[in-house]
Design a protein around this motif. Structure first.
Motif, PDB file in Angstrom:
ATOM      1  N   ARG A  91      36.752  56.150  21.283  1.00  0.00           N
ATOM      2  CA  ARG A  91      38.094  56.619  21.791  1.00  0.00           C
ATOM      3  C   ARG A  91      38.811  57.311  20.538  1.00  0.00           C
ATOM      4  N   PRO A  92      38.958  56.677  19.477  1.00  0.00           N
ATOM      5  CA  PRO A  92      39.789  57.343  18.397  1.00  0.00           C
ATOM      6  C   PRO A  92      39.061  58.688  18.149  1.00  0.00           C
ATOM      7  N   ARG A 127      39.932  59.983  29.125  1.00  0.00           N
ATOM      8  CA  ARG A 127      39.286  59.690  30.206  1.00  0.00           C
ATOM      9  C   ARG A 127      38.557  60.787  30.955  1.00  0.00           C
ATOM     10  N   GLU A 142      32.877  51.424  30.382  1.00  0.00           N
ATOM     11  CA  GLU A 142      33.978  51.727  31.138  1.00  0.00           C
ATOM     12  C   GLU A 142      34.962  52.521  30.595  1.00  0.00           C
ATOM     13  N   ASP A 143      35.511  52.077  29.347  1.00  0.00           N
ATOM     14  CA  ASP A 143      36.646  53.022  28.480  1.00  0.00           C
ATOM     15  C   ASP A 143      36.292  52.967  27.204  1.00  0.00           C
ATOM     16  N   GLY A 144      34.995  53.218  26.783  1.00  0.00           N
ATOM     17  CA  GLY A 144      34.593  53.703  25.448  1.00  0.00           C
ATOM     18  C   GLY A 144      34.503  52.644  24.554  1.00  0.00           C
ATOM     19  N   CYS A 145      34.733  52.521  23.362  1.00  0.00           N
ATOM     20  CA  CYS A 145      35.115  51.463  22.224  1.00  0.00           C
ATOM     21  C   CYS A 145      35.739  52.018  21.334  1.00  0.00           C
ATOM     22  N   SER A 146      35.844  51.130  20.223  1.00  0.00           N
ATOM     23  CA  SER A 146      36.932  51.283  19.109  1.00  0.00           C
ATOM     24  C   SER A 146      36.258  52.357  18.168  1.00  0.00           C
ATOM     25  N   SER A 187      44.141  54.881  22.333  1.00  0.00           N
ATOM     26  CA  SER A 187      43.090  55.293  21.761  1.00  0.00           C
ATOM     27  C   SER A 187      43.245  55.449  20.274  1.00  0.00           C
TER      28      SER A 187
END
Lengths: 815, 109
Positions: A530-531, A512, A523-527, A551
């Motif tokens: 995030r990893p 975050r 908002e929260d990135g993506c697949s 993530s």
């Protein structure tokens, strides 16, 4: 109230800037566009295929009028802006239309250069710049239905040759007049230009080289062209295609500083900071650009600044060229002439019409020119922009990327010659025809767009080069090539390297916080991101960082490998590939207890229990744990297996105890998370039964010690390892392995295996850090050992004891 | 839609933020998602592409990425994000005092 943004110039660069802006700040401005031409925005680089009759105007429209309406943009088409009152901030068009602005984008493009000779204004003399010019050429070509008309094209550069080819296709006789004795002298060297001329002559073009035009003659219209040496040839049409120059008339008139073009800074602002400029009218750091890729980069930076983000900078572009003449493969980039300080590598095969030259300085590519076989153009270009040290594969460089061990696609050479039904992407079953159609119909420009629409190159990525070649082939040369600075994913402008640097420098310790600090756009990135962020954080702060389970890709989140039916596979670790009857019996009993439908031996010498239900995983792991097994991490971007042969304990050829070496290496490295999966092998002699030379880290035992090999893999793109060094003792093998692994962990991009990583950064870099500098090696190995203290905890045992229980049980069962 | 089809399936806190859990029913699994802002959505646990279990995907914004081939499915509509095309059935869901109420009758798209 919204700010007012006015775009002057409805061409590709300006409209691309608006598109980029709408993506990141759709509500920020009231937008108005002025365009001198009576059309929406069309793809100017596709005018050549229109002239050649291969495409229609409709097919090259990029944004029709509905697009402007949909995006709430006011379009004044067919209105030429003649004045900008910078004090009052008002734009005025020739017909009196006025618009106020808070910010202005000037994208006035370029003007064809018309040689100041007598007769230049006669009817029948045209430039090659817009739809109007194309219409006039087509009219001339079809005016003379019986006898074929004769067209004279002045200028043997990119534009001139494309015009000549188009007119030839329309049935005219065409002569190309060039001042110099080399065609396309800015893009080609002499041998390549000679091949080009020969093949254009075979198509029926006539050339007058070293010819200086003196006058265009005719009464009411063009009748002939006369040269300095007195030669006179008849002409029904004369196309002036000697070059373009930035259109700075308006900018000059309103007092904006201009040299050859409108001078802008790295945020695309002119000397009046409210006025931005992009495209062919611009001069940036002394350079002007006439190709699409740089214009798109400029548009992106301009939009970023207009959206008040302000972190993007334009630092100039390295460009490459291809000719949009169907059936002619030609590529050039950078400085391909060379000088005393450079080496030139040349491959010439006149029989096949192939010529390649790569200019190298200090083991880095300075430029390249290719004719006849341009499949590796994109690759050379990438190596050039990245400044990759090519010493590791210098001896194979000229033969192309396919010769670096790409056995899977070695034959798929020339995209132009391929049939429409030829499969490009084996993973997703996408054929050449599908891709070409999507590029044309959906008006795609970038690799990412092709991936989104066709899925080609979106899985294993081995066909990426081919897809890029298809983009270049379909769009002509100057499509928007993958930028050398690739953002991690569409959520951010930052590259992988930027992000890692920031995590270190700013002491970022959560996913975050990374997204907040680095202005993530989502908002929260993506697949994708995030990893990657999670990996970078855990690699940077071992022991300190709390892993973000959400993530993690599912396999790493639940420590098993998801299968197509939603069940999981379980692969226990089997040190060095060695096992015992007791272990085998335990596995057999557990497999029966949980009714495992399939038991399979993997390529890495481990036993795979397939088809396990998610709810059964913790119980099964508990049983495996009691029998002494730990997770094999076969599901992760992690250390997978160490494959071994039996070595000198049994084998009559064995030189060392390869099995024990393998067990030791696996005990040292297991549990470590890596950018991508990481496989090892130890072979007991150079017969190499453990296939160590296609592993990320391979050891080949020899009588005098151990050969260490790195950067290999099997899979879609087989790559044999590079030889790293020879060491004498087992302890050295372990230290070098730890150091190499840590360097890879700290330097590679997430999801980049060692093979592409080694090719990207060069073997020499690794040798410098791991082989030649003992202190650096020791430091790397020590950092690896520290991180292993926190990594070597068996995730299966933890989960068997109840950790993350929510992952393995349904929220509720109904009925 | 009959009232009796609404059932309580658990608490918001039973699902990790940016995560999902499964409700097993005789008619197939339903994935219940929780976003970063504690919004709850429910979809048939089957990707419209090749039937992948959406509950196992990475949740971001109001989307989930299918674990099999990375299709992005909108949690609020069940529709695949463009340019992919397809739809996973939606199930009405509400939250009362932190308790999740789920209807077992799929909404029509």
């Amino acid at each position: 109230m919204k700010e007012k943004l006015v775009l002057v110039g409805n061409g590709m660069a300006g409209v691309r800037a608006l598109e980029e802006l709408l993506k990141i700040a759709p509500e920020h401005y009231d937008i108005t566009v002025f365009g001198a031409e009576p059309y929406g925005n069309y793809n100017r680089i596709m005018l050549s295929p229109v002239l050649a009759g291969e495409k229609t105007i409709d097919e090259i429209m990029l944004n029709d009028e509905q697009w402007y309406i949909d995006n709430g943009i006011t379009l004044h088409k067919g209105k030429l802006v003649t004045e900008i009152d910078r004090a009052k901030r008002v734009v005025r068009a020739a017909d009196g239309t006025e618009e106020k602005y808070d910010r202005l984008i000037l994208a006035s493009g370029s003007m064809p250069f018309i040689i100041p000779i007598p007769g230049k204004d006669l009817p029948g003399v045209v430039a090659f710049r817009d739809i109007y010019d194309v219409d006039r050429m087509l009219a001339a070509a079809h005016a003379n239905a019986q006898g074929k008309g004769h067209a004279v094209v002045i200028g043997g550069g990119l534009l001139g040759l494309e015009a000549a080819n188009g007119l030839l296709k329309q049935g005219m006789q065409v002569s190309v007049v060039h001042l110099l004795d080399t065609l396309m002298e800015r893009q080609l060297d002499k041998p390549a230009a000679t091949l080009l001329k020969r093949s254009l002559e075979e198509r029926g073009l006539n050339f007058l080289m070293g010819a200086q035009t003196e006058a265009i003659l005719g009464k009411d219209k063009v009748e002939s062209v006369r040269f300095k040496d007195g030669l006179e040839i008849s002409a029904d049409l004369v196309v002036m295609a000697v070059g373009i120059r930035p259109n700075i008339e308006l900018a000059k008139k309103v007092g904006l500083h201009c040299e050859r073009g409108v001078v802008v800074n790295d945020t695309m602002q002119t000397y009046d900071p409210r006025v931005y400029a992009v495209g062919e009218c611009v001069q940036h750091r002394g350079e002007t650009y006439g190709l699409v890729a740089p214009l798109f980069e400029q548009a992106k930076v301009c939009a970023n600044h207009l959206a008040h983000l302000g972190f993007a900078r334009y630092e100039g572009s390295v460009t490459s060229t291809k000719l949009k003449v169907t059936g002619i493969d030609l590529f050039s980039a950078g400085d391909f002439h060379g000088d005393d300080t450079t080496d030139e590598m040349v491959l010439q095969d006149p029989g096949r019409g192939v010529y390649k030259k790569v200019v190298i300085k200090d083991n880095r590519i300075q430029g390249a020119v290719m004719y006849g076989d341009t499949i590796d153009g994109a690759w050379y270009f990438q190596l050039m922009r990245d400044g990759t040290d090519i010493s590791g594969f210098r001896d194979n460089l000229l033969f192309g990327q396919a010769h670096l061990g790409d056995s899977g696609h070695g034959d798929d050479n020339r995209v132009a010659a391929m049939a429409d039904s030829a499969e490009i992407c084996g993973c997703n079953g996408v054929c050449k025809g599908d891709i070409v159609k999507a590029i044309s119909d959906k008006k795609l420009f970038t690799l990412d767009e092709v991936r989104a629409h066709t899925k080609a190159s979106s899985s294993c990525g081995s066909c990426t080069g081919l897809v890029e070649a298809l983009l270049a082939y379909t769009l002509g040369g100057d499509y928007s090539q993958t930028p050398s600075k690739k953002p991690m994913c569409p959520c951010t402008e930052h590259t992988h390297d930027d992000v890692r640097t920031a995590i270190r420098a700013e002491g970022i310790k959560s996913v975050r916080a990374a997204m907040d600090t680095l202005n993530w756009k989502t908002e929260d990135g993506c697949s994708k991101c995030r990893p990657a962020l999670n990996y970078y954080l855990l690699c940077q702060w071992p022991g300190d960082y709390v892993d973000d389970n959400q993530s993690r890709f599912i396999n790493e989140r639940v420590h098993a490998n998801i299968q197509k039916d939603g069940t999981y596979s379980v692969i226990p670790r089997m040190w060095g590939g060695e096992t015992t009857p007791a272990e085998l019996m335990a596995i057999a009993q557990i497999a029966e207890k949980y009714k495992v439908p399939t038991v399979h031996v993997t390529g890495g010498q481990r036993i795979d229990l397939l088809g396990v239900k998610k709810e059964d995983l913790p119980g099964m792991w508990g049983d495996l744990s009691k029998a002494g097994f730990v997770s094999g991490h076969a599901y992760g971007k992690a250390i997978r297996t160490v494959k071994t042969c039996v070595g000198k304990t049994w084998c009559r050829f064995g030189t060392q105890d390869s099995t024990q070496m393998g067990i030791d290496l696996e005990k040292l490295t297991w549990g470590s998370w890596t950018p991508h999966k990481f496989k090892l092998a130890v072979s007991g002699c150079p017969r190499n039964c453990a296939e160590a030379t296609i592993k990320d880290f391979g050891v080949v035992c020899v009588d005098s010690g151990y050969e260490l090999h790195v950067g290999g893999n099997g899979g879609v793109k087989v790559r044999a390892t590079d030889f790293l060094c020879h060491v004498k003792t087992e302890d050295e093998v372990k230290e070098y392995c730890a150091a190499f692994l840590q360097l890879y962990r700290e330097d590679a991009h997430y999801l980049e295996r060692t093979a592409p990583w080694v090719e990207r950064i060069g073997l020499q870099y690794i040798k410098d850090k791991v082989v030649e500098d003992a202190e650096s090696r020791a430091v790397l190995a020590e950092r690896f050992r520290v991180s292993q203290q926190y990594a070597q905890i068996d995730p299966w045992k933890e989960r068997a004891e109840g950790r993350d229980a929510h992952e393995y049980s349904p929220l509720m069962r109904v009925g | 839609m009959s009232e009796s089809n609404w059932i309580e399936v658990g608490n918001v806190s039973d699902i990790p933020k940016l995560g999902a859990r499964v409700v097993r029913t005789p008619d197939g699994d339903i994935a219940v998602f929780r976003t970063a802002n504690d919004e709850i959505f429910a979809l048939r646990d089957k990707c419209p592409h090749k039937g992948g279990p959406l509950s196992q995907g990475i949740v971001h914004g109001k989307r989930v990425a299918c674990p099999l081939h990375d299709w992005k499915i909108n949690l609020d509509t069940g529709l695949a994000a463009a340019p992919d095309e397809g739809c996973a059935a939606r199930f009405p869901v509400t939250v009362e005092d932190g308790r999740i109420m789920l209807s077992l009758t799929a909404e029509l798209a």
